[in-house]
Scaffold this motif. Sequence first.
Motif, PDB file in Angstrom:
ATOM      1  N   LEU A 197     -22.379   3.562 -31.674  1.00 50.41           N
ATOM      2  CA  LEU A 197     -20.939   3.754 -31.700  1.00 50.41           C
ATOM      3  C   LEU A 197     -20.270   2.437 -31.320  1.00 50.41           C
ATOM      4  O   LEU A 197     -20.618   1.826 -30.304  1.00 50.41           O
ATOM      5  CB  LEU A 197     -20.522   4.836 -30.704  1.00 50.41           C
ATOM      6  CG  LEU A 197     -19.007   4.995 -30.487  1.00 50.41           C
ATOM      7  CD1 LEU A 197     -18.323   5.467 -31.772  1.00 50.41           C
ATOM      8  CD2 LEU A 197     -18.740   5.950 -29.338  1.00 50.41           C
ATOM      9  N   VAL A 198     -19.335   2.001 -32.140  1.00 49.36           N
ATOM     10  CA  VAL A 198     -18.484   0.865 -31.799  1.00 49.36           C
ATOM     11  C   VAL A 198     -17.083   1.454 -31.646  1.00 49.36           C
ATOM     12  O   VAL A 198     -16.409   1.757 -32.628  1.00 49.36           O
ATOM     13  CB  VAL A 198     -18.511  -0.237 -32.881  1.00 49.36           C
ATOM     14  CG1 VAL A 198     -17.633  -1.409 -32.457  1.00 49.36           C
ATOM     15  CG2 VAL A 198     -19.945  -0.700 -33.151  1.00 49.36           C
ATOM     16  N   ALA A 199     -16.694   1.677 -30.402  1.00 45.82           N
ATOM     17  CA  ALA A 199     -15.393   2.280 -30.103  1.00 45.82           C
ATOM     18  C   ALA A 199     -14.454   1.182 -29.624  1.00 45.82           C
ATOM     19  O   ALA A 199     -14.880   0.215 -28.994  1.00 45.82           O
ATOM     20  CB  ALA A 199     -15.544   3.352 -29.023  1.00 45.82           C
ATOM     21  N   TYR A 200     -13.178   1.346 -29.924  1.00 47.07           N
ATOM     22  CA  TYR A 200     -12.222   0.296 -29.557  1.00 47.07           C
ATOM     23  C   TYR A 200     -10.866   0.878 -29.194  1.00 47.07           C
ATOM     24  O   TYR A 200     -10.472   1.932 -29.665  1.00 47.07           O
ATOM     25  CB  TYR A 200     -12.058  -0.704 -30.705  1.00 47.07           C
ATOM     26  CG  TYR A 200     -11.535  -0.080 -31.974  1.00 47.07           C
ATOM     27  CD1 TYR A 200     -10.162   0.053 -32.195  1.00 47.07           C
ATOM     28  CD2 TYR A 200     -12.403   0.424 -32.933  1.00 47.07           C
ATOM     29  CE1 TYR A 200      -9.679   0.651 -33.350  1.00 47.07           C
ATOM     30  CE2 TYR A 200     -11.929   1.020 -34.088  1.00 47.07           C
ATOM     31  CZ  TYR A 200     -10.569   1.129 -34.291  1.00 47.07           C
ATOM     32  OH  TYR A 200     -10.092   1.732 -35.431  1.00 47.07           O
ATOM     33  N   GLY A 201     -10.189   0.144 -28.334  1.00 44.62           N
ATOM     34  CA  GLY A 201      -8.792   0.409 -28.007  1.00 44.62           C
ATOM     35  C   GLY A 201      -7.965  -0.745 -28.536  1.00 44.62           C
ATOM     36  O   GLY A 201      -8.174  -1.886 -28.128  1.00 44.62           O
ATOM     37  N   SER A 202      -7.079  -0.463 -29.475  1.00 45.65           N
ATOM     38  CA  SER A 202      -6.306  -1.513 -30.138  1.00 45.65           C
ATOM     39  C   SER A 202      -4.893  -1.011 -30.371  1.00 45.65           C
ATOM     40  O   SER A 202      -4.703   0.083 -30.894  1.00 45.65           O
ATOM     41  CB  SER A 202      -6.965  -1.857 -31.483  1.00 45.65           C
ATOM     42  OG  SER A 202      -6.317  -2.906 -32.145  1.00 45.65           O
TER      43      SER A 202
ATOM     44  N   VAL B   1     -12.958   9.660 -30.116  1.00 46.47           N
ATOM     45  CA  VAL B   1     -14.358  10.013 -29.849  1.00 46.47           C
ATOM     46  C   VAL B   1     -14.415  11.089 -28.780  1.00 46.47           C
ATOM     47  O   VAL B   1     -13.877  10.932 -27.687  1.00 46.47           O
ATOM     48  CB  VAL B   1     -15.161   8.773 -29.402  1.00 46.47           C
ATOM     49  CG1 VAL B   1     -16.604   9.159 -29.102  1.00 46.47           C
ATOM     50  CG2 VAL B   1     -15.099   7.681 -30.461  1.00 46.47           C
ATOM     51  N   ARG B   2     -15.062  12.189 -29.105  1.00 45.73           N
ATOM     52  CA  ARG B   2     -15.173  13.304 -28.160  1.00 45.73           C
ATOM     53  C   ARG B   2     -16.583  13.476 -27.599  1.00 45.73           C
ATOM     54  O   ARG B   2     -16.764  13.996 -26.517  1.00 45.73           O
ATOM     55  CB  ARG B   2     -14.760  14.620 -28.844  1.00 45.73           C
ATOM     56  CG  ARG B   2     -13.341  14.616 -29.356  1.00 45.73           C
ATOM     57  CD  ARG B   2     -12.350  14.622 -28.199  1.00 45.73           C
ATOM     58  NE  ARG B   2     -10.998  14.460 -28.706  1.00 45.73           N
ATOM     59  CZ  ARG B   2     -10.237  13.402 -28.468  1.00 45.73           C
ATOM     60  NH1 ARG B   2     -10.681  12.409 -27.739  1.00 45.73           N
ATOM     61  NH2 ARG B   2      -9.021  13.313 -28.949  1.00 45.73           N
ATOM     62  N   ASP B   3     -17.613  13.062 -28.348  1.00 48.01           N
ATOM     63  CA  ASP B   3     -18.995  13.358 -27.987  1.00 48.01           C
ATOM     64  C   ASP B   3     -19.863  12.141 -28.269  1.00 48.01           C
ATOM     65  O   ASP B   3     -19.815  11.592 -29.373  1.00 48.01           O
ATOM     66  CB  ASP B   3     -19.466  14.559 -28.820  1.00 48.01           C
ATOM     67  CG  ASP B   3     -20.889  14.962 -28.560  1.00 48.01           C
ATOM     68  OD1 ASP B   3     -21.464  14.575 -27.519  1.00 48.01           O
ATOM     69  OD2 ASP B   3     -21.463  15.666 -29.412  1.00 48.01           O
ATOM     70  N   LEU B   4     -20.657  11.728 -27.284  1.00 49.30           N
ATOM     71  CA  LEU B   4     -21.538  10.577 -27.475  1.00 49.30           C
ATOM     72  C   LEU B   4     -22.967  10.969 -27.813  1.00 49.30           C
ATOM     73  O   LEU B   4     -23.799  10.096 -28.041  1.00 49.30           O
ATOM     74  CB  LEU B   4     -21.546   9.703 -26.213  1.00 49.30           C
ATOM     75  CG  LEU B   4     -20.222   9.081 -25.807  1.00 49.30           C
ATOM     76  CD1 LEU B   4     -20.420   8.115 -24.654  1.00 49.30           C
ATOM     77  CD2 LEU B   4     -19.557   8.384 -26.968  1.00 49.30           C
ATOM     78  N   SER B   5     -23.255  12.257 -27.891  1.00 50.76           N
ATOM     79  CA  SER B   5     -24.644  12.679 -28.126  1.00 50.76           C
ATOM     80  C   SER B   5     -25.251  12.158 -29.432  1.00 50.76           C
ATOM     81  O   SER B   5     -26.459  11.943 -29.473  1.00 50.76           O
ATOM     82  CB  SER B   5     -24.778  14.201 -28.025  1.00 50.76           C
ATOM     83  OG  SER B   5     -24.008  14.849 -29.007  1.00 50.76           O
ATOM     84  N   PRO B   6     -24.481  11.895 -30.506  1.00 48.82           N
ATOM     85  CA  PRO B   6     -25.128  11.368 -31.718  1.00 48.82           C
ATOM     86  C   PRO B   6     -25.538   9.901 -31.635  1.00 48.82           C
ATOM     87  O   PRO B   6     -26.198   9.396 -32.531  1.00 48.82           O
ATOM     88  CB  PRO B   6     -24.059  11.532 -32.807  1.00 48.82           C
ATOM     89  CG  PRO B   6     -22.994  12.397 -32.242  1.00 48.82           C
ATOM     90  CD  PRO B   6     -23.090  12.265 -30.759  1.00 48.82           C
ATOM     91  N   TYR B   7     -25.172   9.219 -30.552  1.00 39.40           N
ATOM     92  CA  TYR B   7     -25.333   7.767 -30.504  1.00 39.40           C
ATOM     93  C   TYR B   7     -26.442   7.326 -29.564  1.00 39.40           C
ATOM     94  O   TYR B   7     -26.565   7.835 -28.454  1.00 39.40           O
ATOM     95  CB  TYR B   7     -24.009   7.113 -30.089  1.00 39.40           C
ATOM     96  CG  TYR B   7     -22.879   7.532 -30.985  1.00 39.40           C
ATOM     97  CD1 TYR B   7     -22.808   7.078 -32.298  1.00 39.40           C
ATOM     98  CD2 TYR B   7     -21.903   8.420 -30.551  1.00 39.40           C
ATOM     99  CE1 TYR B   7     -21.788   7.481 -33.143  1.00 39.40           C
ATOM    100  CE2 TYR B   7     -20.880   8.826 -31.379  1.00 39.40           C
ATOM    101  CZ  TYR B   7     -20.824   8.349 -32.674  1.00 39.40           C
ATOM    102  OH  TYR B   7     -19.820   8.763 -33.510  1.00 39.40           O
ATOM    103  N   ASP B   8     -27.194   6.330 -30.021  1.00 38.00           N
ATOM    104  CA  ASP B   8     -28.270   5.752 -29.218  1.00 38.00           C
ATOM    105  C   ASP B   8     -27.764   4.638 -28.313  1.00 38.00           C
ATOM    106  O   ASP B   8     -28.378   4.322 -27.295  1.00 38.00           O
ATOM    107  CB  ASP B   8     -29.363   5.182 -30.136  1.00 38.00           C
ATOM    108  CG  ASP B   8     -29.969   6.258 -31.015  1.00 38.00           C
ATOM    109  OD1 ASP B   8     -30.461   7.263 -30.462  1.00 38.00           O
ATOM    110  OD2 ASP B   8     -29.931   6.112 -32.254  1.00 38.00           O
ATOM    111  N   ALA B   9     -26.664   4.003 -28.681  1.00 40.30           N
ATOM    112  CA  ALA B   9     -26.095   2.893 -27.925  1.00 40.30           C
ATOM    113  C   ALA B   9     -24.597   2.840 -28.217  1.00 40.30           C
ATOM    114  O   ALA B   9     -24.131   3.428 -29.202  1.00 40.30           O
ATOM    115  CB  ALA B   9     -26.765   1.578 -28.311  1.00 40.30           C
TER     116      ALA B   9
END
Length: 170
Positions: free
Chosen positions: A6-11, A42-50
């Motif tokens: 996941l590459v999450a950002y605040g912009s 983004v609500r759930d991080l379970s699908p992500y490895d990093a």
Amino acid sequence: MAHTVLVAYGSTYGSTAELAHTVGAVLDKAGLTADVRPAGEVRDLSPYDAVVLGGAVYAGRWQRDARRFARRHRRALSRRPLWLFSSGPLDSSASQRDLPPPPSVQRVARRLGARGQATFGGCLDERARGRVARMILQSGKGGDFRDFDAVSEWASGIAREIGSLLDTGD
């Protein structure tokens, strides 16, 4: 098996989003699966490895959605490889030397055990809205100080590290 990052950002104005998409493209090219999304969605991080989390810096603070994301997902983030990036200096300082993250980002990095952090130049142009943005632009500051080559190089290092971490189970 491709690892999902996941590459999450605040912009606020979109320039940090462009940096996040650059990170995602590099990760994809390295054989990982990157999901680039606004942090507020983004609500759930379970699908992500990093996770790679980035945020624009305003007056020494990370953009609100990046801060909230780190707080909301702190348990899940502390159990995954995590990297942080900031964008913000409206000058060439980030390209000339490694800049330390703002204290608020340093705290997030410590609390969540981030594996790395980078600060990249920011961008503020005439499309920016808001009183503070107008004041900055009227003072003669502003412009695009993002170094996409530096962002790509940093993301390549993350891709190598993710591959070795997750493939060996560290």
